[in-house]
Design an enzyme around this catalytic site. Structure first.
Site, short mmCIF file in Angstrom:
data_model
loop_
_atom_site.label_atom_id
_atom_site.label_comp_id
_atom_site.label_asym_id
_atom_site.label_seq_id
_atom_site.Cartn_x
_atom_site.Cartn_y
_atom_site.Cartn_z
N GLU A 1 47.59 11.13 -18.87
CA GLU A 1 47.58 12.20 -17.87
C GLU A 1 48.98 12.34 -17.28
O GLU A 1 49.23 12.07 -16.11
CB GLU A 1 46.53 11.88 -16.80
CG GLU A 1 45.12 11.86 -17.38
CD GLU A 1 44.07 11.28 -16.44
OE1 GLU A 1 44.42 11.00 -15.27
OE2 GLU A 1 42.92 11.10 -16.86
N GLU B 1 42.96 16.03 -9.18
CA GLU B 1 42.97 16.31 -10.61
C GLU B 1 43.77 17.58 -10.88
O GLU B 1 43.50 18.62 -10.28
CB GLU B 1 41.54 16.50 -11.12
CG GLU B 1 40.65 15.28 -10.95
CD GLU B 1 40.76 14.31 -12.10
OE1 GLU B 1 41.54 14.61 -13.04
OE2 GLU B 1 40.09 13.27 -12.07
N HIS C 1 45.70 12.45 -10.75
CA HIS C 1 45.15 12.37 -12.12
C HIS C 1 45.35 13.70 -12.83
O HIS C 1 45.78 14.69 -12.24
CB HIS C 1 43.65 12.06 -12.08
CG HIS C 1 43.32 10.62 -11.83
ND1 HIS C 1 42.84 9.78 -12.80
CD2 HIS C 1 43.42 9.87 -10.71
CE1 HIS C 1 42.65 8.58 -12.30
NE2 HIS C 1 42.99 8.61 -11.02
N HIS D 1 46.08 6.52 -15.69
CA HIS D 1 45.74 6.87 -17.07
C HIS D 1 47.00 7.40 -17.75
O HIS D 1 47.49 8.48 -17.39
CB HIS D 1 44.63 7.92 -17.11
CG HIS D 1 43.33 7.42 -16.57
ND1 HIS D 1 42.45 8.21 -15.85
CD2 HIS D 1 42.76 6.19 -16.62
CE1 HIS D 1 41.39 7.49 -15.51
NE2 HIS D 1 41.56 6.26 -15.96
#
Length: 1182
Positions: free
Chosen positions: A879, A1058, A973, A876
């Site tokens: 990010e 994350e 991420h 992504h």
């Protein structure tokens, strides 16, 4: 047994008594004998006592087949005794209060509405009216009203009109009656039928008039509940479009705006201000985004058009369709009343139910399958030469590898990234510099002695001798260099356009020291002809004097002699400076980067580099009432339209647009790699609306921003509003600040991205999303990120970003520097091109491990049999924190830390540091050029549309085919709505724990090893939070890397890691916003965790405490305490704010959450931790 018998007898006795009393009451009704009033009063008082004290009595009177309600209503209809009427009303209130909607429906179906209405009419005719009777009647009607069918029934019988006869202007008489009448009316007006009836009769204007009257006369604020009751009625009637139009026509915006402004000074009136803000926000006319289309300003023709999905719909839209706005600005008002019935009763269990969790055990069980023929997978053999390399031609040592010494590394050692005072003893070598000449000779020597198997393809290697043989005055260690203040005004931006001889840029190799007595410039002997200005000459003349390097760490005698006279030398610790940033090399990398807009400019922060600031950046404390203040300022746009400038000052869609020449207008730019800003409109003198660009081949995903601002003045607060965000909440509401990079500060030796901005909040605005942009849903709105910045330097050049930028060219430069700086006798480093992207950019694949001790058979076998660790990041583009974590991982793996050497000797690392280069380059937030989220394509990737995913999965399938499954797969991420760093994994058993299929999971055996690595990280990495981890498999995530690698490839330890975009709320960094230092540290700590995982899996090789070896048992024992099904579903873990501004509900049937009358600052708690997505979107946040 006796107790049970007695209880049963008592129950029979009670029931018999209730039935006996009802029978007596029925007989009194039938006889209608004069003088029976006393008996009726007595019987109803006894029934009231039983109803108040016995739940069984209440159930019996409202149960099916019971005539209790009929008898009570018949008595109420026939009696004229005031006390009997009061008794019966209290009985009915008790029945309805506890029984909820069902018992209210029973009362209505038995004809109670007509009887109560007649009683209300009769009572209203009395002069003066019986206030106690009126209060009870209104209380009962208010409890019946919220039920849609009940409200419609009452409305048809004229109750709405009657309520408007009771309520009225300011009066100190009958205030209790006024309050309950307003509550009743607000409940009735929640019915759209009643709301339309009120609009048709002009009652919106009446309500506004009454509110203003009470506002003016209630100077001591004793009747705030009445004033709020009027607002609640307005709020209910404005739930329909006709009500909102009537409100606007009655000048309601100006009335509520003025009254709420007058209430701001009194804190206890906050409920009035908040409700007024909610009404005004809701009634603000919906506007279209000022764009020709919501599709991206950049177009890329796909080689293959998907057969279905959002991208296919986008391509199939007629060319003349207006995709920005729908014909209607809101939900259709033609809904039938039945569509809004049962909105409360059926939702009780929804809070704990998550339909997204996979419940089919057969689908959950990993089923290792190659998916592609083995012959086809052999194409990936070339990416694993380490499995066949015999190292016969390499000069390998046969004893223990020689340790690194400081002067054996280019520009000093690569230090383990750490944050704060966490610097390992092995890494803290206190090397502050190295002779420049020695560095340059070492660089050449390193390149010459690199083994053949480590060489890059020609296009990825720097063979230009002008780049390899740097000027002696050029420092390689620091991460950036600065230019003198004399040229900052002429330095519009670095450009990649073809230069002329007069536009030569002398690349920072002149170091000038300023002294009041004299200036002693140093000559420059190197030119970089590839850099030229945009729109004019960057430097004029044959020689340019540049400022000293921003952050030097040189200890050579020559450098010392230069700095001694001025005392301006800035020396930073090696651990604070990235040794892998090279300005010239960055430019070379940019030259080979292919963007859709064909960018020719380079942003200063990417060229100069970034050094983490030396100070801590705490999570910003949110000022109370900031959101309603911003909404009020937005409402002023409607009220005082003549004050709005409404001037376009930047526009990607308009090729004829020109930069404004006025001195007091800010200049904007985003035409550089990873930039995202589509349009800027000046609203007021120092306020600008900013519109972000959609992802290419998409019409949404507006979140990432990166743009340049110039032409500012000091001492002025500039307000920036990014007006087309889509998520219903953001960490900007919880202390996160945007990032700013000042070129002037960089010239002053502070080249850092820093958190800036005040009055930051995120709220629903008045710009409407079309159904095309909202997945077919109508009435959805965009959201605004607003922040105010006061600049420190006049005419500075500043950059703003959603998070710390990390471009594709930065990655290429980083990898190039790592390769040139490593010791090939000790580290096996290989960089391949996995594939080309849609735009023709290469996707790097990196292999890192330790070289074998020798080319003896045993050592080669040990080398080849090391387990694989497979890492990926940046699928992504928005990010960017994932890339900073990956940078920490790469630098740790390439460092001379003894633990890093042990790690290399334990594993072979296969790393894809950027899975979505095209998205990163073009400033996308989530998608690739295909307009699709690549992390939803892992099940069936298309080689033409998703080449990086197709071949990344192919690498893993090849490893599975040759029985070399990775021990760990982890995809890095960033998370936009949660704090800390955490992991998602996959577990059948934990998934089942969160469903109703407990029986199926009781006998399920599962290796708990998937929890070991997260638990290790929670003990070693300060930013990591085990409590936020989740191991639940959801249906909506079945095509993500984590789930596919677990289910199809068979990797048990398959994770998504994350990292927060905001900061931490636990551990060492609690209360601090996260920075690149902490993110890089997390990448290094992840490596340390892998080493500990290796030691735990081979306990005989190491002396470890037994407590650590029992870690998995401890984990499983504690796993039953998991409180959240998954943090993917729990997109937010923040508490609600006290301000009642419902910007997250997408419909206009806004919830009404009662606020404390004495509103105070809300103390943050974690009470919302258990919310699902559907629940979180209904939270009222400020």
């Amino acid at each position: 047994m006796n107790k049970v018998k007695l209880s049963s007898e008592k129950s029979v006795s009670t029931n018999s008594r209730t039935m006996s009393l009802l029978s007596q009451l029925e007989k009194i009704n039938l006889d209608s004998v004069l003088g029976e009033a006393d008996n009726a009063r007595y019987v109803t008082s006894k029934i009231l006592h039983l109803v108040q004290s016995q739940e069984k009595t209440r159930k019996e009177m409202t149960s099916k087949g019971s005539t209790g309600i009929e008898v009570i209503l018949s008595t109420l209809e026939n009696t004229r005794d005031p006390q009997t009427i009061l008794n019966i009303l209290n009985i009915l209130i008790e029945l309805v209060s506890i029984g909820g909607g069902r018992r209210a429906s029973v009362l209505v179906t038995k004809g109670g509405t007509q009887i109560l209405l007649q009683l209300l009419l009769n009572a209203n005719r009395e002069s003066p009216p019986n206030e106690e009777l009126m209060v009870l009647l209104h209380t009962l009607l208010a409890k019946i009203g919220p039920k849609a069918v009940n409200a419609v029934s009452l409305g048809k019988n004229g109750v709405v009109e009657l309520m408007f006869k009771i309520i009225g202007p300011f009066s100190k008489k009958n205030t209790s009656l006024m309050k309950v009448a307003l509550d009743t009316l607000a409940a009735l007006l929640k019915s759209k039928t009643n709301a339309r009836r009120a609009v048709d009769r002009g009652y919106v204007h009446v309500l506004l008039t009454i509110y203003v009257d009470w506002h003016r006369h209630d100077s001591r604020h004793r009747y705030m509940l009445i004033r709020k009751g009027v607002l609640q009625c307005i709020k209910s009637v404005t739930n329909i479009k006709l009500g909102r139009k009537a409100f606007i026509d009655a000048n309601g915006m100006k009335i509520l705006y003025n009254t709420s402004q007058e209430c701001l000074a009194v804190r206890t009136l906050d409920p009035l201000v908040n409700t007024s803000s909610l009404i005004m926000r809701k009634c603000f006319p919906k506007n279209r985004l000022p764009l020709p289309t919501i599709k991206s300003a950049f177009h890329f023709q796909l080689p293959v058009i998907p057969a279905s999905g959002p991208v296919a719909q986008l391509y199939n839209l007629p060319p003349d369709v207006d995709d920005v706005v729908d014909e209607s600005d809101d939900n259709d008002d033609a809904e039938t009343e039945s569509e809004i019935e049962n909105e409360i009763e059926d939702d009780k269990d929804q809070h704990f139910k998550n339909d997204d969790i996979e419940t089919d055990i057969n689908k959950l069980k990993p089923r290792q399958e190659l998916g592609r023929p083995l012959e086809e997978l052999k194409m990936y053999e070339k990416f694993f030469p380490e499995l066949s390399e015999n190292f016969q031609e390499c000069d390998l040592v046969s004893e223990e590898p020689k340790p690194f010494v400081p002067d054996a590394n280019l520009g000093g050692p690569i230090v383990v990234p750490t944050a704060g005072e966490e610097v390992s003893a092995e890494a803290n070598l206190s090397v502050k510099g190295i002779s420049l000449k020695e560095s340059n000779s070492l660089l050449t020597e390193e390149c010459n002695r690199r083994p053949a198997f480590l060489e890059l393809p020609k296009k990825d290697s720097i063979k230009d001798s002008s780049l390899l043989q740097q000027n002696d005055q050029r420092k390689l260690l620091p991460s950036c260099q600065c230019l003198s203040q004399e040229i900052v005004k002429g330095l519009d931006r670095i450009s990649l356009q073809n230069s002329t001889k007069s536009d030569q840029y002398y690349a920072g190799c002149v170091i000038k020291k300023e002294n009041k007595a004299s200036l002693t410039p140093l000559a420059c002997s190197k030119t970089c002809e590839h850099v030229s200005p945009c729109g004019g000459s960057l430097f004029e003349g044959s020689s340019v004097h540049l400022g000293k390097l921003c952050c030097t760490g040189v200890d050579s005698e020559e450098e010392d002699s230069r700095s001694s006279s001025s005392g301006e030398q800035v020396v930073l610790e090696v651990s604070d400076v990235s040794p892998v940033h090279d300005c010239d090399l960055y430019i070379e990398m940019v030259k080979n980067t292919k963007s859709i807009p064909e960018y020719s400019e380079v942003a200063y922060p990417d060229y100069f580099g970034h050094i983490p600031p030396p100070f801590k950046e705490p999570i910003l404390e949110r000022p109370y009432g900031v959101q309603r203040t911003k909404i009020s300022q937005d409402i002023e746009r409607l009220i005082h339209q003549n004050d709005i400038i409404d001037r376009v000052v930047y526009d990607l869609d308009n090729s004829s647009w020109s930069v404004p020449e006025e001195a007091d207008v800010l200049k904007f730019n985003s035409k550089f790699e990873s930039g995202n800003l589509r349009k800027v409109i000046q609203i007021r003198k120092n306020e600008y609306d900013l519109i972000l660009n959609s992802d290419i081949n998409s019409n949404h995903y507006h979140q990432w921003f990166y743009f340049e601002v110039s032409g500012m003045k000091t001492g002025i607060g500039y307000r920036f509003n990014i007006i087309n965000c889509e998520k219903s909440n953001s960490q900007f509401n919880y202390g996160m600040q945007p990032l700013m990079y000042s070129v002037q500060e960089a010239l002053n030796s502070r080249p850092s991205w820093t958190r800036v901005g005040t009055d930051i909040c995120y709220y629903k605005n008045h710009f409407s999303r079309s159904s095309i942009a909202a997945g077919g849903q109508k009435g959805k709105s965009y959201y605004t990120i607003t922040f105010t910045v006061t600049f420190q330097h006049k005419d500075d050049v500043c950059y703003f970003a959603y998070h710390y930028p990390y471009t594709y060219s930065t990655l290429k430069m980083h990898l190039q520097k790592l390769e040139s700086m490593h010791n090939p006798q000790q580290i096996y480093f290989r960089q391949d091109v996995l594939c080309e992207t849609l735009a023709g950019n290469s996707c790097p694949l990196v292999t890192i491990t330790a070289m074998p001790e020798s080319n003896y058979y045993d050592h080669i076998c040990q080398f080849r049999n090391r387990p694989y660790i497979f890492l990926s990041a940046r699928v992504h583009p928005g990010e960017t924190n994932a890339s900073w974590v990956m940078k920490g991982t790469l630098e740790y793996l390439m460092s001379n830390n003894p633990n890093a050497q042990s790690l290399r000797e334990s594993y072979i690392f296969k790393i894809i540091p950027m899975l979505n280069p095209d998205g990163v380059i073009n400033g996308n937030h989530r998608c690739s050029l295909s307009g699709e989220d690549l992390n939803r394509q892992w099940q069936n990737p298309n080689p033409d549309l998703h080449p990086t995913i197709y071949h990344a999965k192919g690498l893993l399938q090849y490893l599975a085919a040759i029985k070399r499954l990775p021990l760990v797969y982890c995809d890095y991420h960033g998370h936009s709505r949660k704090k800390n760093v955490f992991m998602y994994g996959c577990s059948i058993k934990e998934t089942m724990w969160h469903t109703n299929v407990n029986a199926a999971s009781c006998d399920l055996m599962e290796d708990p090893g998937y929890r070991t690595l997260p638990k290790i990280l929670s003990q070693t990495a300060p930013a990591f939070c085990m409590g936020s981890c989740s191991f639940v498999v959801e249906k909506s995530k079945e095509s993500t890397a984590r789930v596919v690698v677990w289910r199809e490839i068979g990797v048990q330890r398959s994770y998504t890691m994350e990292s927060t975009l905001c900061g931490c709320d636990q551990g060492k960094y609690k209360g601090l916003q996260i920075g690149t230092r902490e993110l890089e540290e997390m990448g290094a700590k992840f490596c340390v965790g892998l080493l500990r995982l290796k030691r735990m899996s081979s306990p005989l090789e190491y002396n470890l405490p037994s407590s650590l070896l029992d870690i998995e048992n401890e984990l499983i024992e504690s796993s039953c305490k998991v409180t959240s099904p998954t943090t993917y579903v729990l997109d937010e873990d923040e508490p609600r704010f006290l301000e009642e501004v419902d910007y997250s509900a997408e419909s206009n049937d806004d919830q009404d959450i009662e606020l404390a009358e004495n509103a105070g600052d809300y103390e943050a708690t974690n009470q919302e931790d258990g919310l699902s997505d559907s629940d979180s979107t209904r939270i009222l946040l400020s």
